[in-house]
Every structure is written in structure tokens, then in C-alpha cells.
Scaffold this motif. Structure first.
Motif, mmCIF file in Angstrom:
data_model
loop_
_atom_site.group_PDB
_atom_site.id
_atom_site.type_symbol
_atom_site.label_atom_id
_atom_site.label_comp_id
_atom_site.label_asym_id
_atom_site.label_seq_id
_atom_site.Cartn_x
_atom_site.Cartn_y
_atom_site.Cartn_z
ATOM 1 N N VAL A 89 0.863 -1.170 0.000
ATOM 2 C CA VAL A 89 0.000 0.000 0.000
ATOM 3 C C VAL A 89 0.908 1.230 0.000
ATOM 4 O O VAL A 89 1.821 1.317 0.821
ATOM 5 N N THR A 90 0.681 2.157 -0.928
ATOM 6 C CA THR A 90 1.533 3.344 -1.029
ATOM 7 C C THR A 90 0.685 4.590 -1.196
ATOM 8 O O THR A 90 -0.264 4.602 -1.969
ATOM 9 N N LEU A 91 1.048 5.643 -0.463
ATOM 10 C CA LEU A 91 0.449 6.961 -0.640
ATOM 11 C C LEU A 91 1.520 7.910 -1.148
ATOM 12 O O LEU A 91 2.616 7.983 -0.583
ATOM 13 N N LEU A 92 1.202 8.623 -2.216
ATOM 14 C CA LEU A 92 2.104 9.641 -2.753
ATOM 15 C C LEU A 92 1.745 10.980 -2.122
ATOM 16 O O LEU A 92 0.647 11.489 -2.307
ATOM 17 N N ASP A 93 2.681 11.555 -1.364
ATOM 18 C CA ASP A 93 2.431 12.819 -0.674
ATOM 19 C C ASP A 93 3.070 14.018 -1.359
ATOM 20 O O ASP A 93 2.718 15.160 -1.061
ATOM 21 N N GLY A 94 4.019 13.784 -2.272
ATOM 22 C CA GLY A 94 4.623 14.927 -2.945
ATOM 23 C C GLY A 94 5.804 14.537 -3.804
ATOM 24 O O GLY A 94 6.440 13.498 -3.594
#
Length: 204
Positions: free
Chosen positions: A68-73
């Protein structure tokens, strides 16, 4: 870059913030990746699909890997080699266990409630044939890790004197205004759990 072990609340927070995941498994000696939705209940993570799914069949009782990956910037540095991304990610490993038939409906309800609290009470009851045609797998959150990258670019000491813009371009997943089904009955308004939603929980 920081990391956390599988017992850390950091892992729980990332799993709860991003329902989209990728599950990797081996089928007939070849590696496969399948995108799907995951949800966490306590110290276990679950995913589901059609009982006819080749991916779910291949995963039953076998070792799988979930990410699971979240791209924050996007991190823009003064050198191409120092460009990076701010992310939060979790990678889990484990034996995919099949949820028993008499427990599936409760877990499917938990999935809906985790995404849109209060919605399950508004829906028609699940049909027995729907539940039977669904397979749910799970793994314990015991083997894995979280990795987090945040903050500004890390440039070479001499590069900070260069007249080059550097910094972070924040990124998030936005949810737009609800679009009603064209066949919806007159007078049926959007419930509160779909009104005013700006973005997925946990996004920066």
C-alpha cells in the motif's frame, strides 16, 4: 527515509488511509500482481473478489506480498540525481488465509463501513448467492514494514548555493462532487457520507 516494524501504529495508519493495494503472488511458477481494495480489522488485513478469480485461487494458503503506497509529494532538488518523492508505504508478507463462509458477510460489511460509515444500514441485505460467490482472504499484520519519506530535498552541500529552485510539490487524491446514477429514483438525495468529501482520509 524512516521505517517502522509491523507492530507499529504507523502501519495501521497507512493501511487505514489508503484502501487501494497491490497483492503479489506466484501462479504456475510465474509472478503476478493484482490491484484490489484492502481493509484492516484489528491486526489483520483483508481483500476480496470473485470466487472464480485466478488470483484469489492462487493465493489461498500460499505466501503473498501486499503493498500500500500513498504519494504525498514530488521532491525537486538542485540535481536530477537528488529528486525524490515523499511517500508513505507498507509492505506485508504472510500466508493468505480464507475467511470461513459464515464470517464473510460481517467482513464485507466492515469493508463498506470503513469506507463510508453508516452506508451499510441503507443498503439492501446481501443475498446468500452473492456471499457464496465471493472469496475473502486475509493475512495477519505481523511480518512487514512501513517506509516514509518526508520533507525537503537533500542536496549536496555545495549545491545549496546554486540559483536553482528546489522544493516539494504536494500531491493528494481528491474526490469530486457525487454524480448520481442516471436511473436513481426521483427524490433520493445523496446521503451525508458522500457529501462534502474532499479527499481520501490520510492524504496530505
Amino acid at each position: 527515509m524512516t521505517s517502522a516494524g509491523s507492530t507499529s501504529p504507523t502501519i495501521h495508519a497507512i493501511l487505514d488511509a489508503q484502501p487501494l493495494c497491490t497483492v503479489a503472488y506466484v501462479r504456475d511458477g510465474k509472478p503476478y500482481l493484482t490491484p484490489t481494495l484492502q481493509w484492516r480489522e484489528g491486526d489483520r488485513v483483508y481483500w476480496h473478489g470473485s470466487s472464480a478469480s485466478h488470483a484469489l485461487r492462487a493465493g489461498k494458503g500460499q505466501e503473498v506480498c501486499m503493498n500500500v503506497t500513498l504519494l504525498d509529494g514530488f521532491v525537486l532538488a538542485r540535481s536530477g540525481f537528488n529528486h525524490s518523492v515523499n511517500t508513505r508505504s507498507v509492505t506485508l508478507f504472510g500466508i493468505a488465509e480464507v475467511v470461513p463462509e459464515d464470517e464473510k458477510a460481517a467482513h464485507l460489511t466492515a469493508m463498506i463501513e470503513g469506507l463510508w460509515p453508516g452506508r451499510s444500514a441503507l443498503l439492501r441485505p446481501m443475498l446468500p448467492q452473492e456471499v457464496k460467490a465471493t472469496t475473502i482472504l486475509s493475512v495477519p499484520i505481523t511480518e512487514g514494514s512501513a517506509k516514509i519519506r518526508s520533507g525537503p530535498p537533500a542536496d549536496e552541500p555545495d549545491d545549496y548555493d546554486l540559483p536553482i529552485w528546489a522544493g516539494v510539490l504536494p500531491a493528494s487524491v481528491s474526490l469530486g462532487a457525487p454524480i448520481p446514477d442516471p436511473r436513481i429514483k426521483d427524490g433520493v438525495d445523496a446521503p451525508d457520507h458522500v457529501k462534502g468529501v474532499a479527499r481520501l482520509a490520510g492524504q496530505a
